[in-house]
Motif scaffolding. Structure first.
Motif, PDB file in Angstrom:
ATOM      1  N   ASP A 226       0.826  -1.210   0.000  1.00  0.00           N
ATOM      2  CA  ASP A 226       0.000   0.000   0.000  1.00  0.00           C
ATOM      3  C   ASP A 226       0.853   1.250   0.000  1.00  0.00           C
ATOM      4  O   ASP A 226       1.254   1.741   1.066  1.00  0.00           O
ATOM      5  CB  ASP A 226      -0.936  -0.008   1.210  1.00  0.00           C
ATOM      6  CG  ASP A 226      -2.132  -0.900   1.000  1.00  0.00           C
ATOM      7  OD1 ASP A 226      -2.989  -0.547   0.178  1.00  0.00           O
ATOM      8  OD2 ASP A 226      -2.208  -1.947   1.642  1.00  0.00           O
ATOM      9  N   ASP A 230       3.187   2.313   3.270  1.00  0.00           N
ATOM     10  CA  ASP A 230       3.120   0.886   3.586  1.00  0.00           C
ATOM     11  C   ASP A 230       3.463   0.048   2.356  1.00  0.00           C
ATOM     12  O   ASP A 230       2.763  -0.918   2.019  1.00  0.00           O
ATOM     13  CB  ASP A 230       1.726   0.531   4.123  1.00  0.00           C
ATOM     14  CG  ASP A 230       1.424   1.257   5.420  1.00  0.00           C
ATOM     15  OD1 ASP A 230       2.352   1.853   6.001  1.00  0.00           O
ATOM     16  OD2 ASP A 230       0.264   1.243   5.848  1.00  0.00           O
TER      17      ASP A 230
ATOM     18  N   MET B   1      -5.494   3.026   6.918  1.00  0.00           N
ATOM     19  CA  MET B   1      -4.763   1.796   6.641  1.00  0.00           C
ATOM     20  C   MET B   1      -4.380   1.681   5.179  1.00  0.00           C
ATOM     21  O   MET B   1      -3.830   0.695   4.751  1.00  0.00           O
ATOM     22  CB  MET B   1      -5.624   0.585   6.988  1.00  0.00           C
ATOM     23  CG  MET B   1      -6.171   0.650   8.376  1.00  0.00           C
ATOM     24  SD  MET B   1      -4.887   0.855   9.590  1.00  0.00           S
ATOM     25  CE  MET B   1      -5.363   2.425  10.286  1.00  0.00           C
ATOM     26  N   ALA B   2      -4.781   2.717   4.403  1.00  0.00           N
ATOM     27  CA  ALA B   2      -4.524   2.586   2.975  1.00  0.00           C
ATOM     28  C   ALA B   2      -3.115   3.020   2.630  1.00  0.00           C
ATOM     29  O   ALA B   2      -2.762   3.086   1.459  1.00  0.00           O
ATOM     30  CB  ALA B   2      -5.557   3.371   2.186  1.00  0.00           C
ATOM     31  N   GLY B   3      -2.310   3.319   3.622  1.00  0.00           N
ATOM     32  CA  GLY B   3      -0.889   3.453   3.354  1.00  0.00           C
ATOM     33  C   GLY B   3      -0.360   4.858   3.155  1.00  0.00           C
ATOM     34  O   GLY B   3       0.836   5.024   2.904  1.00  0.00           O
ATOM     35  N   ASN B   4      -1.187   5.879   3.275  1.00  0.00           N
ATOM     36  CA  ASN B   4      -0.701   7.221   3.014  1.00  0.00           C
ATOM     37  C   ASN B   4      -0.464   8.044   4.279  1.00  0.00           C
ATOM     38  O   ASN B   4      -0.336   9.273   4.211  1.00  0.00           O
ATOM     39  CB  ASN B   4      -1.661   7.948   2.044  1.00  0.00           C
ATOM     40  CG  ASN B   4      -1.664   7.258   0.695  1.00  0.00           C
ATOM     41  OD1 ASN B   4      -0.716   7.376  -0.067  1.00  0.00           O
ATOM     42  ND2 ASN B   4      -2.703   6.464   0.421  1.00  0.00           N
ATOM     43  N   SER B   5      -0.415   7.370   5.409  1.00  0.00           N
ATOM     44  CA  SER B   5      -0.076   8.038   6.670  1.00  0.00           C
ATOM     45  C   SER B   5       1.165   7.400   7.265  1.00  0.00           C
ATOM     46  O   SER B   5       1.428   6.217   7.046  1.00  0.00           O
ATOM     47  CB  SER B   5      -1.232   7.926   7.672  1.00  0.00           C
ATOM     48  OG  SER B   5      -2.381   8.593   7.196  1.00  0.00           O
ATOM     49  N   PHE B   6       1.907   8.197   8.034  1.00  0.00           N
ATOM     50  CA  PHE B   6       3.124   7.693   8.684  1.00  0.00           C
ATOM     51  C   PHE B   6       3.284   8.356  10.041  1.00  0.00           C
ATOM     52  O   PHE B   6       3.103   9.572  10.172  1.00  0.00           O
ATOM     53  CB  PHE B   6       4.353   7.975   7.815  1.00  0.00           C
ATOM     54  CG  PHE B   6       5.609   7.345   8.360  1.00  0.00           C
ATOM     55  CD1 PHE B   6       5.873   6.007   8.133  1.00  0.00           C
ATOM     56  CD2 PHE B   6       6.519   8.079   9.121  1.00  0.00           C
ATOM     57  CE1 PHE B   6       7.013   5.400   8.640  1.00  0.00           C
ATOM     58  CE2 PHE B   6       7.664   7.484   9.640  1.00  0.00           C
ATOM     59  CZ  PHE B   6       7.913   6.139   9.396  1.00  0.00           C
ATOM     60  N   ILE B  12       1.810  12.123   9.772  1.00  0.00           N
ATOM     61  CA  ILE B  12       1.575  12.832   8.514  1.00  0.00           C
ATOM     62  C   ILE B  12       0.728  11.979   7.566  1.00  0.00           C
ATOM     63  O   ILE B  12       0.771  10.748   7.608  1.00  0.00           O
ATOM     64  CB  ILE B  12       2.900  13.202   7.809  1.00  0.00           C
ATOM     65  CG1 ILE B  12       3.688  11.961   7.371  1.00  0.00           C
ATOM     66  CG2 ILE B  12       3.755  14.085   8.699  1.00  0.00           C
ATOM     67  CD1 ILE B  12       4.821  12.269   6.410  1.00  0.00           C
ATOM     68  N   THR B  13      -0.047  12.663   6.749  1.00  0.00           N
ATOM     69  CA  THR B  13      -0.811  12.029   5.675  1.00  0.00           C
ATOM     70  C   THR B  13      -0.566  12.856   4.417  1.00  0.00           C
ATOM     71  O   THR B  13      -0.838  14.063   4.419  1.00  0.00           O
ATOM     72  CB  THR B  13      -2.317  12.001   6.007  1.00  0.00           C
ATOM     73  OG1 THR B  13      -2.508  11.337   7.263  1.00  0.00           O
ATOM     74  CG2 THR B  13      -3.108  11.282   4.932  1.00  0.00           C
ATOM     75  N   THR B  14      -0.038  12.240   3.373  1.00  0.00           N
ATOM     76  CA  THR B  14       0.250  12.984   2.151  1.00  0.00           C
ATOM     77  C   THR B  14      -0.786  12.660   1.066  1.00  0.00           C
ATOM     78  O   THR B  14      -1.461  11.641   1.117  1.00  0.00           O
ATOM     79  CB  THR B  14       1.660  12.684   1.606  1.00  0.00           C
ATOM     80  OG1 THR B  14       1.696  11.367   1.055  1.00  0.00           O
ATOM     81  CG2 THR B  14       2.715  12.806   2.694  1.00  0.00           C
ATOM     82  N   PHE B  15      -0.884  13.559   0.103  1.00  0.00           N
ATOM     83  CA  PHE B  15      -1.787  13.331  -1.030  1.00  0.00           C
ATOM     84  C   PHE B  15      -1.158  13.946  -2.279  1.00  0.00           C
ATOM     85  O   PHE B  15      -0.236  14.746  -2.184  1.00  0.00           O
ATOM     86  CB  PHE B  15      -3.164  13.968  -0.771  1.00  0.00           C
ATOM     87  CG  PHE B  15      -3.120  15.472  -0.763  1.00  0.00           C
ATOM     88  CD1 PHE B  15      -2.858  16.166   0.399  1.00  0.00           C
ATOM     89  CD2 PHE B  15      -3.308  16.207  -1.933  1.00  0.00           C
ATOM     90  CE1 PHE B  15      -2.779  17.551   0.409  1.00  0.00           C
ATOM     91  CE2 PHE B  15      -3.243  17.593  -1.929  1.00  0.00           C
ATOM     92  CZ  PHE B  15      -2.976  18.265  -0.759  1.00  0.00           C
TER      93      PHE B  15
ATOM     94  N   ASP C  28      -8.491   8.494   2.602  1.00  0.00           N
ATOM     95  CA  ASP C  28      -7.518   7.459   2.264  1.00  0.00           C
ATOM     96  C   ASP C  28      -8.213   6.111   2.353  1.00  0.00           C
ATOM     97  O   ASP C  28      -8.699   5.729   3.419  1.00  0.00           O
ATOM     98  CB  ASP C  28      -6.313   7.508   3.213  1.00  0.00           C
ATOM     99  CG  ASP C  28      -5.101   6.783   2.632  1.00  0.00           C
ATOM    100  OD1 ASP C  28      -5.113   6.476   1.426  1.00  0.00           O
ATOM    101  OD2 ASP C  28      -4.137   6.540   3.365  1.00  0.00           O
TER     102      ASP C  28
END
Lengths: 364, 364, 364, 364
Positions: A226, A230, B1-6, B12-15, C28
């Protein structure tokens, strides 16, 4: 968030100290109706357990487990599966020496610094004994993957400066038959003998040595992973780096690939009559592109430092910051990689199972 | 859970896609009352932005950002900080060639396989353009760390088979002055010149080359990291492996350490008059023991594969699985590491900041 | 973990203050290839936007949104969808009165106590303006649910002590036609008229009044909800309680059900020729048993306190703890429920979409 | 994400079925060096355990627990605390009747629909027996809160249509002395007698009845709660709604508050010589404003439906969808609220402890 859980949809939480009553793991998210083969789980634990041979620690743990919940009439119910592994052969007195002193390159000092308290016996929570719980949970993940035709195989590819020949990964016999015929768990029988002899020498000298494990995941379908954080290899990397003593991770071409040119490194797509309709001529990508599996074999390598406990006297300091000496007691491995093969496979299986489930959520 | 946060507490969440209207990031969990120095953030973005020199891509992006929320009268408010980076110099037509064909060793095929749809322009979400958002967020993390006296420094230690001399890490000049005086961002000026010449040759040949970045975290207090899964180096490893093109990660002694004996590898504790009262004679542990920082310098190395887009024609297949040819278009880097130094520092800062906050929760 | 994200697999993160440049949301986890109908999203925002009628606030916000990422040629790509809603009609000077004083029953005091800093203009992050981002994200969730035949319908069932007649839920006309014909958004036209008159009186008196919204989810398949903590009604409850001004939540028989005997309250199963093969004679369970949907209509009710800003002078204290007076300025709703219908539907859609995706992971 | 964990920084994961070998819980995130008073934990379990009196189920469970990890020499070590509660008095044969049939208003049908398999014995995972694990973990949370001077108190405020007088919350004797002197656990002795008599009648009629529990948190400091989604009352609401049989939650003025005008409902701030320097004249806000605690008493109420198992014959269907009859067997409570007081307190303590730790991360 306190760090004892791993995975999102196939999620494990482990507990337990080396010399406590028991260690164990809760699996939350195992799909229902999976046949939970207890003999298979025990077999996986046996590969990791201490006391297997003269080149492993002599601590004797039967590592027998009990399933306390989540399985009904042999099948998972979709509720949490609890696997309990009682501790048996503790000799806590072996550890009086590190009660007030810090063993070099162990976690004694950092646990004390972080928590202000620690169960020093056998290293407490920092002991690699915790990984038995991972192997038990990983065995359940393997059962899930087997049902899907996905196979995970690891072997010892390096001990000290000894390196197994670069066998073409597609030709490795993953039936585990060869690997299990030697004490060191190397898929190359000749190199296995050399490695065994070397570890024996190191052990007799009261010393330890590091090593490397190579892992292969076969028949993984395209689409797992993902982005952007991920990525499949990022989660594999974290999984491996969370294993005791691991100091490095690389996948596909790895560090050597960073010395190459793009014109040599690119994996060219070619039509393939198989299920996915496509494969690549080479596999420097290690089966993962853009963080997502591409259907080719997934390959990675893990580096383990030498075990910190040596049977030699070393200077160190005590809790008060004064100079002192410490010498390894307890029963320890001269080289950790033969037993760690089971741990690497378990963690790989957990990551693949988790992403297999995560990928399914999108198939609307 | 879709992988765009850390991250957990500094999260952080990127787009954003390469050729969309904008990319950006939300930081959730930045402590309140932090002075948010916009010039500093812009400076960090400038180190990563394209078009810096002849050895980077010629795409021109000003990479100017706007803060849309979470900052009031120059200080963070504890609410989400949104950083927006509009895209400027897209040339989407440069990417018609990969609309229906898959570029080798790119993410075209795997995104198509996973999602059944993809924004092919500039690689869409799989483009390293996304990392600009990480650098912006990492700059805020750096401001937090600076306030605590913690310093993050990375430089290019390898290009192809060229390797910077093993400078004693404690002696590296981390004022960034030397590093920023050469195009390749190597802390060794002589090797920097050699590397630059080499990259220039590779570029002229229409080819690309991989490289390595070494990173150092100074003045990190003991206690950061959450065993057993969220070990500090495991989270650093995941962070680095989530960066585009990264194929390997090692910390402390790394892969070479796996060839050593324990008697050589152990870091002996010695009393130290400094703040923590203790240091180690050597630092094969890379500042982390049992997954927890021990107060010594944290050191790790990251391997980047060669950029996949080369200015040469290569065979590949199209969406229907038929043979075709593809040649790199668009504007690309011959070697990614000079610009990636800012990304490595940003991700390291995000991990350290997150664990700094996580550690504080325990100080009852 | 800082509180600005909601959901697991269909996960939103919102940002923005009432008088900042913009508010917005990242989604997300939206499955790929969903047709993203922008007119539909705008229609949902229009139901929530201020200035709709004489019984809502006169603040004028067009609430026009832009999609900055995650949608390509009209369809979701599986990457983060970013929805940006610029702020337009701020009158920050209206809020000088609460810069140094705390408005009663607002969040001025608690934000100051928690963060030591706050953007006081329009309530900053604590403003219900943030819910516009939820409505935009919820509209995307609704598009996903519509594709699956699942319908979410809410209406105003109570204003002050006025209560809409207990219409049989299975007979409510959820075409929204009736509800949208009256200013108060009650599905009972007669009661709607009475409520409108009452709100008008309250408004003229410079006062405000609370109310209740009832919500219905139709055609939800059995199996949604994850015991033991993420029960479907527990997640619906948290979603509703996270909306500004909500003070209570009940589902199925709710508080009245707690006065009943089991012999009356039990929902008896009866065979049903329909899809699931079973239904219940009554529906005191509100469509959820053991935390999992049973295929019947899901029903719940949400209680909103009266808006805290009244056009009357009230005693309060300032930042220094001294007595002072404060009087409502700015433009505010006399009763929040007519506009909150869109928010309740949005949050319900987000919960159902999330659990719909979570449930799919188990269908091995 | 499979639903068996709760909390972020003080995080619990429960496991176990009603008639399995054991149930239990892992606490991950308990701060180190907390004195873990085992007698106190047992005392909390005793308040929830079955067989306490004639108005509770006659199932006999000693509910003795063991600590398997995370505690060393009486203190928490910062590692996972595992609490195991073996099951003792199962009578699985009592449950043959629901093996192939669905008990009305139980979770038999929905578990079967969701998982395609279920442990029917005693309701398996859906049994309220699982809440014993919550009480054990909640007891540890209470020990943490006690150390901070924070107190949690709940009592039965309603049984059927009987309602305890609206005692001024600030005057309730929370020493638990009064509450524990009556079987029903109501803080009003006179009403307690009436309630007990009523429950006795219901029991003799083979029927059951619902009820309500009111809860109070005292001395909670201002600043707990994380807008916009993890508002303190939203997390309390989810916690309560996740308890078996709960159908409603309200805090502060609750549903009645939604009938009020703003001019009556607003809580006016007044200077207070106490620690926080401020209090409110009234407390319709229930101690929480904008989702953050304001230092006043936190108050909420929870509604429980009548127990579904009645000692009367009822029509239902079997697995094949055919009509059949079912009659309550096993040993069940006529009214769940007397034992649920301990569960409500435990879940409240878990939420407050979690947000207490979350709040500390911001104190840079």
């Amino acid at each position: 968030m306190a760090g004892n859980s791993f995975g999102q949809l196939f999620r494990i939480t482990t507990f337990g100290e080396s010399h406590g009553e028991a260690i164990g793991v809760i699996i939350d998210g195992c799909p229902p109706r999976l046949a939970v083969d207890e003999a298979f789980i025990q077999g996986e634990l046996d590969k990791r357990k201490p006391g297997q041979s003269r080149i492993t620690t002599q601590r004797q743990e039967s590592d027998e487990f009990r399933i306390l919940s989540g399985v009904f009439e042999g099948r998972s119910t979709g509720t949490p599966i609890m696997l309990l592994i009682p501790n048996a052969d503790q000799r806590s007195k072996d550890y009086d020496h590190n009660k007030d002193s810090f063993r070099p390159s162990h976690a004694d000092y950092t646990y004390q610094a972080k928590y202000g308290i620690r169960d020093h016996r056998g290293g407490g929570r920092s002991s690699a004994r915790e990984t038995a719980a991972r192997v038990a949970a990983g065995a359940v993940a393997k059962l899930l993957l087997k049902q899907q035709g996905i196979e995970v195989f690891a072997h010892v590819s390096g001990v000290g400066s000894l390196e197994a020949p670069e066998t073409d990964v597609t030709n490795i016999d993953t039936a585990t038959a060869i690997r299990e015929q030697n004490l060191v768990r190397c898929a190359d029988p000749e190199m296995a003998a050399t490695m065994t002899t070397y570890i024996d020498e190191v052990r007799k000298a009261g010393d330890t040595v590091g090593g490397r494990i190579s892992c292969l995941v076969r028949n993984c379908p395209p689409g797992l992973g993902d982005p952007v954080f991920d990525k499949l290899h990022a989660d594999l990397g974290k999984a491996m780096l969370s294993i005791n003593a691991v100091h490095g991770f690389e996948y596909g071409s790895g560090f050597k690939g960073s010395e190459m040119n793009g014109s040599d490194h690119n994996d060219l797509f070619v039509p393939s009559p198989g299920e996915n309709g496509v494969k690549t001529q080479t596999n420097y990508s290690g089966g993962i592109q853009g963080g997502i599996s591409n259907g080719m074999d997934i390959t990675f390598k893990v580096a383990f430092k030498p075990v910190a406990t040596i049977m030699q006297s070393q200077p160190t300091i005590d809790k008060s910051g004064n100079d002192t000496e410490i010498k390894g007691k307890g029963r320890h491995d001269p080289c950790v990689v033969p037993r760690a093969v089971a741990i690497v496979e378990a963690m790989a299986a957990l990551v693949i199972a988790d992403h297999f489930l995560r990928n399914k959520t999108l198939s609307l």
